[in-house]
Design a protein around this motif. Structure first.
Motif, short mmCIF file in Angstrom:
data_model
loop_
_atom_site.label_atom_id
_atom_site.label_comp_id
_atom_site.label_asym_id
_atom_site.label_seq_id
_atom_site.Cartn_x
_atom_site.Cartn_y
_atom_site.Cartn_z
N MET A 1 0.81 -1.22 0.00
CA MET A 1 0.00 0.00 0.00
C MET A 1 0.85 1.27 0.00
O MET A 1 0.32 2.36 0.16
N ASN A 2 2.16 1.14 -0.24
CA ASN A 2 3.06 2.29 -0.16
C ASN A 2 3.60 2.73 -1.51
O ASN A 2 3.61 1.98 -2.47
N PHE A 3 4.08 3.99 -1.53
CA PHE A 3 4.78 4.55 -2.68
C PHE A 3 6.18 3.93 -2.78
O PHE A 3 6.69 3.34 -1.82
N ARG A 4 6.84 4.14 -3.91
CA ARG A 4 8.20 3.64 -4.11
C ARG A 4 9.17 4.18 -3.06
O ARG A 4 10.13 3.51 -2.69
N TYR A 5 8.93 5.39 -2.58
CA TYR A 5 9.88 6.02 -1.66
C TYR A 5 9.79 5.44 -0.26
O TYR A 5 10.70 5.65 0.56
N GLN A 6 8.73 4.71 0.03
CA GLN A 6 8.56 4.11 1.35
C GLN A 6 8.93 2.64 1.39
O GLN A 6 8.74 1.98 2.41
N VAL A 7 9.46 2.12 0.27
CA VAL A 7 9.89 0.72 0.25
C VAL A 7 11.40 0.63 0.04
O VAL A 7 11.91 -0.40 -0.39
N ARG A 8 12.11 1.69 0.37
CA ARG A 8 13.57 1.71 0.23
C ARG A 8 14.23 0.88 1.34
O ARG A 8 13.65 0.67 2.40
N CYS A 9 15.47 0.49 1.09
CA CYS A 9 16.18 -0.35 2.07
C CYS A 9 16.37 0.33 3.41
O CYS A 9 16.40 -0.33 4.45
#
Length: 290
Positions: free
Chosen positions: A255-263
């Protein structure tokens, strides 16, 4: 049981370098710089060798644990789990067995990551499996390796490498765009998690050590209490409230944007029994002596 991968002992710099926050501020994304500040400053971590599950724990694996032990999760005992409709709600009857609430089931979801697991639930499963939860430092190392990477596969976003909200809605640049997508999805099929079978993005989205789903699909509990890398770091007030009380979760979710799935992205969850339809876990264990 899930395949485990070995990560050798090493020293690395955990967290995000200063330029990463500058980059986030310049990107077409809705969150303020302060939201990401708890990823800084980078801090040297000495990590002993360990093993970590290649995949998050699945519905089928958790069912085997629950069926063999009679274990009832916090959501089952409390009678509700957190689900997002047009806001976060304590949905009566929502649990790992009914992830979208009453009338929903996990039939056909056996190879999806389990959700609605609290921190105690995750620890109970890990103990049963002869494992434990990874520390935050272990999790980040397994996700990106010793060299800094924005996402597990590298520094260029690839929407075909992870299950995020953008998998369904296309590129998202505002919370309003996200909300429009989600409300339409709920109207069509209810507030079911949009998880994918673990390993769906294997090959494209693999981490430095071969783990899958370390960006998106489900947030994952770690064993580490919430804290700052440096005590004087200015951070979002919600993070400040979590310090010393909550546990760090990693990886972002469907349910997140690309910027919230970073390492290096961090979020903080209440370890006293809280669970939601976007949170799961994977296990780790100390490396066996050779």
């Amino acid at each position: 049981m899930s395949e485990t991968l070995r990560v050798p002992a090493t020293t690395y710099l955990q967290g995000s370098p200063p330029w990463l926050l500058d980059w986030l501020e310049e990107e077409d994304q809705p969150l303020p710089r302060l939201w990401f500040a708890d990823e800084t400053p980078q801090t040297e971590q000495q990590v002993q060798g360990f093993e970590i599950d290649r995949c998050p724990v699945t519905v089928g694996e958790f069912a085997e644990f629950a069926d063999s032990t009679g274990y009832r999760t916090d959501a089952e005992r409390h009678g509700y789990g957190l689900v997002y409709t047009d806001t976060w709600v304590e949905c009566p009857g929502a649990s790992w067995r009914a992830p979208g609430g009453p009338g929903t089931r996990t039939d056909g979801y056996e190879d999806h990551p389990v959700v609605h697991v609290s921190f105690p639930d995750a620890n109970a499963y890990a103990g049963w499996a002869g494992k434990r939860l990874p520390t935050e430092a272990e999790w980040e190392l397994a996700a990106r390796g010793t060299r800094f990477r924005i996402w597990p596969w590298g520094d260029q976003w690839d929407g075909s490498s992870a299950n995020t909200a953008e998998t369904y809605a296309g590129p998202l640049t505002s919370l309003e765009e996200w909300r429009k997508w989600w409300l339409a999805a709920v109207e069509r099929s209810g507030p079911m998690p949009r998880t994918t079978p673990v390993g769906t993005f294997a090959g494209r989205g693999d981490s430095a050590f071969g783990c899958v789903d370390m960006a998106g699909n489900v947030y994952e509990w770690t064993a580490t209490p919430s804290g700052l890398y440096a005590g004087a770091t200015a951070c979002d007030p919600s993070v400040r409230m979590a310090l010393g009380r909550y546990r760090v979760m990693r990886g972002g979710s469907w349910m997140n944007f690309r910027y919230q799935v970073r390492c290096a992205e961090r979020i903080h969850g209440d370890p006293s029994g809280w669970s939601s339809f976007a949170v799961g876990f994977r296990c780790a264990k100390d490396a066996q002596s050779e």
